[in-house]
Enzyme design. Structure first.
Site: not given
Ligand code: NDP
Ligand code: MG
Ligand code: MG
Length: 335
Positions: A26, A130, A133, A190, A194
């Site tokens: 993601g 920080k 993505g 964090d 947020e």
């Molecule tokens: P996302 O919500 O973007 O992640 C979604 C991904 O996880 C998709 O590829 C999805 O695949 C996959 N997924 C969901 N369920 C499953 C499963 N059961 N098995 C395998 N894959 C699965 O996550 P983020 O990138 O937002 O967050 C990831 C981490 O990074 C978290 O810990 C977050 O706190 C941290 N973080 C996030 C930030 C950001 O910018 N978003 C900033 C800093 C830290 P599918 O398409 O199949 O559903």
């Molecule tokens: Mg956060």
């Protein structure tokens, strides 16, 4: 003074010959996987069949079921939604973890609040960019990096920090600076950042000011520009040159209004609320509520998402943004 690592402190040799499994593709997953690959790191992506699987394959990655990716990997980074992670970890990651391998996170929630309790024979570390993505990817591709935090919770191998820094280098973070912290500090700050500012505070400030103008009879489009659109331009100045740099650029009238009215709008009442919010993060009650919400199906979360998306700020904004070619060109979040 915080310890900050830069490129000179990282050695890519610490990832040489290792396979990194990025679990989830993601926001963070696609960015970190692509940056690592461009930095010469061997990456596989772990997923279940579905949309992300197809996307990661299209982007040229070897995509495997989570368990299979973990089996092949020396370093596993869990980059899926925090609320899903504990179950996937228990069922698909933990049974296949090799002693001496490393378990990485981008946010400390599940370790700090003990939703995931890894065995003592693996490294547990955090490289938390920080920034969202999509910027982690965009900024790296432009030759720079988004800063990150590093924390080591468990150092079974004795080289968790070195491996962590090599990883941070691989995603571009050492170009910007990698600050040493702990899982506790990263998680609590964090969540606070947020909730109080970046997501909750700013959304609420914008919504309340927008509604105030509309209730007073002003046109929604004008309210949108004054209370929302211009925010980005002001924040860019703050980001580049601090508050003083922003104030240098605005009119003296705006600057005077800033000093006399800002602290009335966000003043003592807000500070009291901030302290309460922080307290609930520190004592675990926010985490407990969020975990319970997910265990009961996440209905309230989805209801709030739906309700917020119907707000007139959103419908007015969507129409106005359609005409803003420069925004549409740059849009990357839903790409
Ligand atoms: P996302 O919500 O973007 O992640 C979604 C991904 O996880 C998709 O590829 C999805 O695949 C996959 N997924 C969901 N369920 C499953 C499963 N059961 N098995 C395998 N894959 C699965 O996550 P983020 O990138 O937002 O967050 C990831 C981490 O990074 C978290 O810990 C977050 O706190 C941290 N973080 C996030 C930030 C950001 O910018 N978003 C900033 C800093 C830290 P599918 O398409 O199949 O559903
Ligand atoms: Mg956060
Ligand atoms: Mg003005």
């Amino acid at each position: 003074m915080a310890k900050v690592y830069y490129a000179k402190d990282a050695d890519s040799k610490n990832l040489a010959g290792k396979t990194v499994a990025i679990i989830g593709y993601g926001s963070q997953g696609h960015a970190q996987a692509q940056n690592l690959r461009d930095s010469g790191v061997q990456v596989v992506v772990g997923l279940r069949k579905g949309k992300s699987w197809e996307k990661a394959e299209k982007d040229g990655f070897t995509v495997l079921e989570v368990a299979e990716a973990v089996k092949q990997a020396d370093l596993i980074n869990l980059l899926m939604p925090d609320e899903i992670m504990p179950r996937v970890y228990k069922e698909e990651v933990e049974p296949h973890l090799k002693p001496g391998s490393a378990l990485f996170f981008s946010h400390g929630f599940n370790i700090h609040f003990e939703q995931i309790q890894p065995p003592s024979n693996v490294d547990v570390a955090l490289i938390a960019p920080k920034g969202p993505g999509h910027l982690v990817r965009r900024v790296y591709a432009e030759g720079f990096g988004v800063p990150a935090l590093i924390a080591v919770q468990q150092d079974a191998s004795g080289s968790a920090t070195e491996v962590g820094l090599a990883y941070a280098e691989g995603i571009g973070a050492t170009r910007a600076g990698v600050i040493e912290t702990t899982f506790k500090e990263e998680t609590e700050t964090d969540l606070f950042g947020e909730q109080a500012v970046l997501c909750g505070g700013v959304s609420s400030l914008v919504k309340n000011s927008y509604e105030t103008l509309i209730e007073a009879g002003y046109q929604p489009e004008i309210a949108y520009f004054e209370c929302f659109h211009e925010l980005k331009l002001i924040v860019d100045l703050m980001y580049e040159e601090g508050l003083a740099g922003m104030r240098y650029s605005i009119s003296n009238t705006a600057e005077y209004g800033d000093y006399v009215s800002g602290k009335r709008v966000v003043g003592d009442a807000s500070r009291t609320a901030m302290k309460e919010v922080l307290q609930e993060i520190q004592d675990g009650s926010f985490a407990k509520k969020w975990i319970a919400e997910n265990e009961s199906g996440g209905h309230e979360f989805l209801r709030m998402r739906e309700e917020e998306s119907q707000h007139s700020l959103e419908t007015t904004g969507a129409k106005l943004r359609e005409t803003m070619a420069w925004i549409n060109q740059k849009k990357s979040v839903k790409a």
